[in-house]
Design an enzyme around this catalytic site. Structure first.
Site, PDB file in Angstrom:
ATOM      1  N   TYR A  52       0.842  -1.192   0.000  1.00  9.13           N
ATOM      2  CA  TYR A  52       0.000   0.000   0.000  1.00  9.13           C
ATOM      3  C   TYR A  52       0.884   1.251   0.000  1.00  9.13           C
ATOM      4  CZ  TYR A  52      -3.883  -3.102   1.302  1.00  9.13           C
ATOM      5  OH  TYR A  52      -4.834  -4.098   1.334  1.00  9.13           O
ATOM      6  N   SER A 215     -13.365  -4.376   0.132  1.00  7.55           N
ATOM      7  CA  SER A 215     -14.195  -3.637  -0.830  1.00  7.55           C
ATOM      8  C   SER A 215     -15.682  -3.889  -0.609  1.00  7.55           C
ATOM      9  CB  SER A 215     -13.801  -3.985  -2.273  1.00  7.55           C
ATOM     10  OG  SER A 215     -12.526  -3.483  -2.576  1.00  7.55           O
ATOM     11  N   GLY A 220     -17.922  -5.297  -9.076  1.00  7.66           N
ATOM     12  CA  GLY A 220     -16.863  -5.692 -10.004  1.00  7.66           C
ATOM     13  C   GLY A 220     -15.520  -5.687  -9.297  1.00  7.66           C
ATOM     14  N   VAL A 225     -18.440   2.187  -6.650  1.00 11.59           N
ATOM     15  CA  VAL A 225     -19.317   1.803  -5.554  1.00 11.59           C
ATOM     16  C   VAL A 225     -20.742   1.658  -6.067  1.00 11.59           C
ATOM     17  CG1 VAL A 225     -17.860   2.942  -3.838  1.00 11.59           C
ATOM     18  CG2 VAL A 225     -19.727   4.213  -4.895  1.00 11.59           C
TER      19      VAL A 225
END
Length: 305
Positions: A52, A215, A220, A225
């Site tokens: 990250y 998520s 997808g 969102v």
């Protein structure tokens, strides 16, 4: 914040994990405020990964929380390793080196939980076992888990690894719920009957492995969102109706939908917006009825046989 046991461990954790993947998008002041708000709300479980921000997110977090011994004893830190540029690497050498660098960036002596980040098809379970043993005996890692792994991949690791696998991070949201919908369509001739994950939901429940959905608001693969998205009119209408009944936001209901499942999952939030974070946290005290849960599931386009 309501709490739960993490997997088969004795570690008591909040039912929500605060994902720090995007903390590098905040200014120093914003990051400090975000972390402080999390703590004030009882959300003291922070999820990281060495990739990250190429490690910057861990450094920013340590600065934002003003890491010290007194701070450290009041938070729970989880990080992940195993992804490298163009490859995955679960070698003993890479795991040990990655953890040392993670600890340095987070300015701590230990991780509460280390996850292997996605599967590595070249994994040698004996090497992972040696790395885990060394990390545990040295006190650098207290608990271990995986991400995006199916039952057989976990079983392969457990052939050599003696430490319990306490968590498995998997993609799950109202619109990305194949691990749930597959269970309704066993032995049927439709797309939902296709097993894509080896019944990982049931496997984790049977083996006391906490699923950490990532998520929880995405549809997808990071396509956006679903909340307030015109692509999902029926779903949003139903979520909004349920939200109105409970006097909360649609964000709260999206998380409450996951928390309602008896698998006792621990969603990982990804928002850096303080108001949305607070809405996520409110979900720990909202319990949907069976009728509400199924109405949202169906509104997402899932058909019950």
């Amino acid at each position: 914040m309501r709490t739960m046991k993490l997997g088969s461990s004795s570690l008591e954790v909040p039912v929500l994990a605060v994902g720090c993947m995007r903390i590098n998008s905040l200014s120093k002041t914003e990051a400090e405020r975000f972390v402080q708000t999390s703590l004030e709300e009882g959300a003291n479980f922070f999820d990281h990964a060495d990739i990250y921000g190429a490690g910057a997110c861990e450094e920013i977090f340590a600065d934002a929380i003003h890491m010290s011994d007194s701070v450290r004893e009041n938070i729970i830190l989880q990080s992940k390793c195993g992804i490298r540029k163009g490859m995955f690497d679960f070698s003993k050498e890479h795991i040990l080196d990655s953890v040392d660098k993670i600890l340095q960036r987070l300015r701590t002596d230990y991780l509460d939980i280390l996850l292997l980040h996605r599967p590595d098809t070249l994994v040698e379970p004996d090497e992972v076992a040696e790395a885990f043993d060394k990390l545990e005996s040295s006190g650098k890692v207290r608990h271990f888990g995986v991400s995006n792994q199916n039952p057989m991949q976990i079983q392969l690791l457990k052939k050599s690894v003696k430490q319990p696998i306490v968590a498995n991070q998997l993609q799950l949201s109202i619109t990305n719920s194949t691990m749930i919908s597959n269970g309704f369509n066993v032995n049927m001739e439709n797309d939902s009957a296709v097993g894509r994950d080896g019944s990982i939901l049931d496997f984790c429940r049977l083996n006391d492995i906490t699923i950490q959905p990532w998520s929880p608001f995405q549809y997808g693969f990071f396509e956006g969102v679903f909340l307030d998205n015109p692509k999902f009119p029926e779903l949003n209408q139903q979520i909004n109706e349920v939200a109105a009944k409970h006097g909360v936001s649609n964000t709260t209901i999206a998380i409450a939908w996951i928390l309602r499942h008896p698998a006792h999952m621990q969603p990982v939030t990804g928002t850096m917006n303080i108001d949305r974070l607070k809405d996520c946290i409110k979900a720990s005290h909202v319990e949907l009825t069976r009728e509400e849960w199924y109405s949202i599931f169906r509104a997402a386009g899932n058909i019950l046989p």
